[in-house]
Design a protein around this motif. Sequence first.
Motif, PDB file in Angstrom:
ATOM      1  N   UNK A  23       0.828  -1.205   0.000  1.00 29.33           N
ATOM      2  CA  UNK A  23       0.000   0.000   0.000  1.00 29.33           C
ATOM      3  C   UNK A  23       0.865   1.258   0.000  1.00 29.33           C
ATOM      4  N   UNK A  24       1.910   1.272   0.832  1.00 32.22           N
ATOM      5  CA  UNK A  24       2.827   2.420   0.851  1.00 32.22           C
ATOM      6  C   UNK A  24       3.468   2.617  -0.524  1.00 32.22           C
ATOM      7  N   UNK A  25       3.900   1.517  -1.150  1.00 32.97           N
ATOM      8  CA  UNK A  25       4.522   1.589  -2.477  1.00 32.97           C
ATOM      9  C   UNK A  25       3.535   2.146  -3.506  1.00 32.97           C
ATOM     10  N   UNK A  26       2.291   1.670  -3.470  1.00 37.78           N
ATOM     11  CA  UNK A  26       1.291   2.080  -4.451  1.00 37.78           C
ATOM     12  C   UNK A  26       0.866   3.534  -4.267  1.00 37.78           C
ATOM     13  N   UNK A  27       0.777   3.990  -3.020  1.00 39.70           N
ATOM     14  CA  UNK A  27       0.406   5.387  -2.764  1.00 39.70           C
ATOM     15  C   UNK A  27       1.464   6.324  -3.344  1.00 39.70           C
ATOM     16  N   UNK A  28       2.741   5.988  -3.140  1.00 36.85           N
ATOM     17  CA  UNK A  28       3.829   6.818  -3.658  1.00 36.85           C
ATOM     18  C   UNK A  28       3.877   6.732  -5.184  1.00 36.85           C
ATOM     19  N   UNK A  36       7.165   2.666   7.826  1.00 40.79           N
ATOM     20  CA  UNK A  36       8.505   2.487   7.243  1.00 40.79           C
ATOM     21  C   UNK A  36       8.479   2.659   5.727  1.00 40.79           C
ATOM     22  N   UNK A  37       7.319   2.372   5.109  1.00 38.65           N
ATOM     23  CA  UNK A  37       7.193   2.529   3.660  1.00 38.65           C
ATOM     24  C   UNK A  37       7.222   3.975   3.206  1.00 38.65           C
ATOM     25  N   UNK A  38       6.993   4.914   4.136  1.00 43.57           N
ATOM     26  CA  UNK A  38       6.977   6.339   3.790  1.00 43.57           C
ATOM     27  C   UNK A  38       8.209   7.083   4.303  1.00 43.57           C
ATOM     28  N   UNK A  55       3.485  12.994   5.163  1.00 46.15           N
ATOM     29  CA  UNK A  55       2.468  11.962   5.323  1.00 46.15           C
ATOM     30  C   UNK A  55       2.242  11.686   6.803  1.00 46.15           C
ATOM     31  N   UNK A  56       0.987  11.723   7.218  1.00 49.83           N
ATOM     32  CA  UNK A  56       0.632  11.429   8.614  1.00 49.83           C
ATOM     33  C   UNK A  56      -0.228  10.181   8.635  1.00 49.83           C
ATOM     34  N   UNK A  57       0.170   9.190   9.461  1.00 51.06           N
ATOM     35  CA  UNK A  57      -0.567   7.935   9.582  1.00 51.06           C
ATOM     36  C   UNK A  57      -1.179   7.867  10.980  1.00 51.06           C
ATOM     37  N   UNK A  71      -3.183  10.900   5.947  1.00 45.80           N
ATOM     38  CA  UNK A  71      -3.298  12.225   5.329  1.00 45.80           C
ATOM     39  C   UNK A  71      -1.971  12.515   4.641  1.00 45.80           C
ATOM     40  N   UNK A  72      -2.001  12.685   3.323  1.00 43.10           N
ATOM     41  CA  UNK A  72      -0.761  12.900   2.560  1.00 43.10           C
ATOM     42  C   UNK A  72      -0.887  14.200   1.768  1.00 43.10           C
TER      43      UNK A  72
END
Length: 385
Positions: A308-313, A343-345, A352-354, A366-367
Amino acid sequence: MKKIYIERQEKLLRVAIKENDKLIECFTEEENDKPMVGQIYLGKVDHIVNGLKCAFIDVGSNRNCFMYLDNRFKNTDLKKGEYVLVEVIKEDLGNKGAKVTNAVSLPGRYCVLETFDTKINISKKITDENIKSNLEENIIKPSDIGITIRTAGAEADISLINNEIAGLYEKYKQILNTAKYSTNPRLLFSDEGIIDNVLRDNAGDVSCITVNNADDFQHIKEYISDKKDITSEIKLYDDKIDLFFYYGIEKEILLLRNNRVYLSCGGYIIIEKTEAMYVIDVNSGKNIKNSNIEQTSYKTNMEAAKVIAQQIILRNLSGIILIDFIDTEKTSMKNEILAVLKSGFEKDKNKTVIYPFTELNLVQIARRRHGRTIYNYLEEECSSC
């Protein structure tokens, strides 16, 4: 090591970053007269909406930009018809004009020149006290500007940083001089857009940069000529086959049209766009090897968090992102999933706030928006609908 590929076509510029032969980031920029992030304009206050604490600024394009009025930025006394120096911080989107700020800055590889204060600030990622002290004691800057040392500045020689500050200050003086003798809203400064952004943020750990345009090739050579920490090989690609097609990047980008992404464990995620946010659903799919349901959901969630982190970026998703993980009750497992997601961000340049799991086992992200999503260039509105 990473590799950067830059393909310039008619009115379209695309930059792809690969790591271990896998696409990790992709940026697209159209050549048009719309305000772009990082550009600096001489703007004129068109009107002020006090209820929204917002000023609409004419910068000479076909749509006014907007700027929030805040005491922090000392812009609450602006009047209609007044001229103001502004920097674009968000491109226009839909019916909304570009967002600008009067806190103008000029970024370099090692530091950022800032006009809002006169302090020396150091990136929070630089934690070594000796390095911080050395920077604070040896930085030479004009008295009327502030400087923020970027993470790359920790590894750079002080003379390189001071040279960059001098160069940025010279650009700033030219901008002020042009503004002084301008009588209408106009563009005052624009760099090479996404090329310069990508070079500033990534060139330090890139083994090769491949471009298909001779001017871009020359620009990159000049950019890295005085930067000892950049050792990238630069190649000029001149084959008849499109650069992105030749290196398999086009195929990887077209796969992003799919809203379903499969996981190696057999599960999958579904990415949906709504009017207000992006929603990502995690499913176990064919991951039924474990007889223990809890272990199945744990393994799927852990791999999904990484993907998910990879796909968002990669897709450059921003705003509110809601993730529906497979239900898990254990707090320890939830904390591990959040740790993998965070860690993905770590290397993401966008803020980016998780947030923690909600009572419904949802995770909110929130990115900050920076540029357009990949969908803006892969899709177009249906004329019938």
